[in-house]
Design a protein around this motif. Structure first.
Motif, PDB file in Angstrom:
ATOM      1  N   VAL A  63       0.842  -1.194   0.000  1.00 19.42           N
ATOM      2  CA  VAL A  63       0.000   0.000   0.000  1.00 19.42           C
ATOM      3  C   VAL A  63       0.877   1.244   0.000  1.00 19.42           C
ATOM      4  O   VAL A  63       0.643   2.202  -0.748  1.00 19.42           O
ATOM      5  CB  VAL A  63      -0.961   0.004   1.210  1.00 19.42           C
ATOM      6  CG1 VAL A  63      -1.646   1.359   1.360  1.00 19.42           C
ATOM      7  CG2 VAL A  63      -1.988  -1.089   1.081  1.00 19.42           C
ATOM      8  N   GLY A  64       1.924   1.249   0.797  1.00 18.56           N
ATOM      9  CA  GLY A  64       2.852   2.380   0.822  1.00 18.56           C
ATOM     10  C   GLY A  64       3.579   2.560  -0.492  1.00 18.56           C
ATOM     11  O   GLY A  64       3.770   3.684  -0.968  1.00 18.56           O
ATOM     12  N   ALA A  65       3.982   1.459  -1.116  1.00 23.65           N
ATOM     13  CA  ALA A  65       4.664   1.543  -2.409  1.00 23.65           C
ATOM     14  C   ALA A  65       3.713   2.077  -3.486  1.00 23.65           C
ATOM     15  O   ALA A  65       4.131   2.845  -4.359  1.00 23.65           O
ATOM     16  CB  ALA A  65       5.203   0.173  -2.809  1.00 23.65           C
ATOM     17  N   GLY A  66       2.450   1.699  -3.425  1.00 23.50           N
ATOM     18  CA  GLY A  66       1.468   2.219  -4.373  1.00 23.50           C
ATOM     19  C   GLY A  66       1.253   3.714  -4.206  1.00 23.50           C
ATOM     20  O   GLY A  66       1.192   4.460  -5.186  1.00 23.50           O
ATOM     21  N   GLY A  67       1.158   4.163  -2.969  1.00 23.08           N
ATOM     22  CA  GLY A  67       1.020   5.599  -2.720  1.00 23.08           C
ATOM     23  C   GLY A  67       2.238   6.376  -3.185  1.00 23.08           C
ATOM     24  O   GLY A  67       2.115   7.467  -3.755  1.00 23.08           O
ATOM     25  N   MET A  68       3.411   5.809  -2.966  1.00 19.67           N
ATOM     26  CA  MET A  68       4.644   6.454  -3.397  1.00 19.67           C
ATOM     27  C   MET A  68       4.721   6.518  -4.922  1.00 19.67           C
ATOM     28  O   MET A  68       5.171   7.514  -5.495  1.00 19.67           O
ATOM     29  CB  MET A  68       5.849   5.702  -2.838  1.00 19.67           C
ATOM     30  CG  MET A  68       7.170   6.362  -3.109  1.00 19.67           C
ATOM     31  SD  MET A  68       8.554   5.510  -2.349  1.00 19.67           S
ATOM     32  CE  MET A  68       8.467   3.937  -3.162  1.00 19.67           C
ATOM     33  N   THR A  69       4.250   5.469  -5.596  1.00 20.93           N
ATOM     34  CA  THR A  69       4.265   5.437  -7.058  1.00 20.93           C
ATOM     35  C   THR A  69       3.347   6.511  -7.640  1.00 20.93           C
ATOM     36  O   THR A  69       3.724   7.213  -8.588  1.00 20.93           O
ATOM     37  CB  THR A  69       3.835   4.047  -7.559  1.00 20.93           C
ATOM     38  OG1 THR A  69       4.703   3.069  -7.004  1.00 20.93           O
ATOM     39  CG2 THR A  69       3.880   3.977  -9.068  1.00 20.93           C
ATOM     40  N   ILE A  70       2.170   6.656  -7.080  1.00 23.21           N
ATOM     41  CA  ILE A  70       1.240   7.685  -7.553  1.00 23.21           C
ATOM     42  C   ILE A  70       1.823   9.078  -7.324  1.00 23.21           C
ATOM     43  O   ILE A  70       1.722   9.956  -8.191  1.00 23.21           O
ATOM     44  CB  ILE A  70      -0.127   7.535  -6.860  1.00 23.21           C
ATOM     45  CG1 ILE A  70      -0.788   6.228  -7.273  1.00 23.21           C
ATOM     46  CG2 ILE A  70      -1.026   8.723  -7.156  1.00 23.21           C
ATOM     47  CD1 ILE A  70      -1.048   6.116  -8.764  1.00 23.21           C
ATOM     48  N   ASP A  71       2.452   9.299  -6.179  1.00 21.14           N
ATOM     49  CA  ASP A  71       3.094  10.587  -5.922  1.00 21.14           C
ATOM     50  C   ASP A  71       4.186  10.870  -6.940  1.00 21.14           C
ATOM     51  O   ASP A  71       4.304  11.985  -7.445  1.00 21.14           O
ATOM     52  CB  ASP A  71       3.672  10.636  -4.511  1.00 21.14           C
ATOM     53  CG  ASP A  71       2.609  10.746  -3.439  1.00 21.14           C
ATOM     54  OD1 ASP A  71       1.470  11.140  -3.766  1.00 21.14           O
ATOM     55  OD2 ASP A  71       2.920  10.447  -2.266  1.00 21.14           O
ATOM     56  N   LEU A  72       4.988   9.866  -7.240  1.00 20.39           N
ATOM     57  CA  LEU A  72       6.063  10.031  -8.212  1.00 20.39           C
ATOM     58  C   LEU A  72       5.508  10.338  -9.604  1.00 20.39           C
ATOM     59  O   LEU A  72       6.024  11.223 -10.300  1.00 20.39           O
ATOM     60  CB  LEU A  72       6.939   8.781  -8.258  1.00 20.39           C
ATOM     61  CG  LEU A  72       8.092   8.818  -9.252  1.00 20.39           C
ATOM     62  CD1 LEU A  72       9.113   9.874  -8.845  1.00 20.39           C
ATOM     63  CD2 LEU A  72       8.744   7.456  -9.346  1.00 20.39           C
ATOM     64  N   LEU A  73       4.451   9.639 -10.000  1.00 25.23           N
ATOM     65  CA  LEU A  73       3.842   9.902 -11.305  1.00 25.23           C
ATOM     66  C   LEU A  73       3.268  11.315 -11.385  1.00 25.23           C
ATOM     67  O   LEU A  73       3.368  11.979 -12.422  1.00 25.23           O
ATOM     68  CB  LEU A  73       2.766   8.867 -11.601  1.00 25.23           C
ATOM     69  CG  LEU A  73       3.260   7.459 -11.892  1.00 25.23           C
ATOM     70  CD1 LEU A  73       2.079   6.503 -12.048  1.00 25.23           C
ATOM     71  CD2 LEU A  73       4.135   7.437 -13.126  1.00 25.23           C
ATOM     72  N   LEU A  74       2.663  11.792 -10.312  1.00 24.37           N
ATOM     73  CA  LEU A  74       2.132  13.144 -10.294  1.00 24.37           C
ATOM     74  C   LEU A  74       3.259  14.171 -10.391  1.00 24.37           C
ATOM     75  O   LEU A  74       3.143  15.163 -11.128  1.00 24.37           O
ATOM     76  CB  LEU A  74       1.303  13.384  -9.032  1.00 24.37           C
ATOM     77  CG  LEU A  74       0.689  14.773  -8.887  1.00 24.37           C
ATOM     78  CD1 LEU A  74      -0.250  15.064 -10.053  1.00 24.37           C
ATOM     79  CD2 LEU A  74      -0.035  14.893  -7.570  1.00 24.37           C
ATOM     80  N   ILE A  75       4.354  13.949  -9.683  1.00 28.12           N
ATOM     81  CA  ILE A  75       5.499  14.855  -9.759  1.00 28.12           C
ATOM     82  C   ILE A  75       6.052  14.893 -11.181  1.00 28.12           C
ATOM     83  O   ILE A  75       6.341  15.970 -11.723  1.00 28.12           O
ATOM     84  CB  ILE A  75       6.586  14.439  -8.752  1.00 28.12           C
ATOM     85  CG1 ILE A  75       6.124  14.728  -7.332  1.00 28.12           C
ATOM     86  CG2 ILE A  75       7.907  15.153  -9.036  1.00 28.12           C
ATOM     87  CD1 ILE A  75       7.007  14.115  -6.259  1.00 28.12           C
ATOM     88  N   LEU A  76       6.189  13.738 -11.809  1.00 24.08           N
ATOM     89  CA  LEU A  76       6.707  13.689 -13.177  1.00 24.08           C
ATOM     90  C   LEU A  76       5.746  14.362 -14.163  1.00 24.08           C
ATOM     91  O   LEU A  76       6.184  15.053 -15.078  1.00 24.08           O
ATOM     92  CB  LEU A  76       6.973  12.244 -13.589  1.00 24.08           C
ATOM     93  CG  LEU A  76       8.135  11.556 -12.881  1.00 24.08           C
ATOM     94  CD1 LEU A  76       8.203  10.089 -13.293  1.00 24.08           C
ATOM     95  CD2 LEU A  76       9.441  12.258 -13.164  1.00 24.08           C
TER      96      LEU A  76
END
Length: 64
Positions: free
Chosen positions: A40-53
């Motif tokens: 769940v934490g890795a999924g949240g981190m992935t979405i944050d990274l995609l939004l930043i990019l």
């Protein structure tokens, strides 16, 4: 030493705000085990990274 520990605690309280992902990570971790909370934490981190990019690539122009 007292001052150092005080600043460590203040730093953690600023760096670790409790949000929706943190609550869900804790719930999944307690209910189903560590690996489920970690994913769940890795999924949240992935979405944050995609939004930043996306914002870096110019998506902010589209939003405004």
């Amino acid at each position: 030493m007292q001052t150092f520990l005080t600043f460590i605690v203040i730093g953690f309280s600023i760096a670790l705000p409790v949000g929706a992902i943190t609550v869900e990570m804790t719930k999944q971790g307690l209910k189903n085990g560590f690996f489920h909370g970690l994913t769940v934490g890795a999924g949240g981190m992935t979405i944050d990274l995609l939004l930043i990019l996306a914002l870096y690539a110019g998506f902010a122009q589209f939003l405004s």
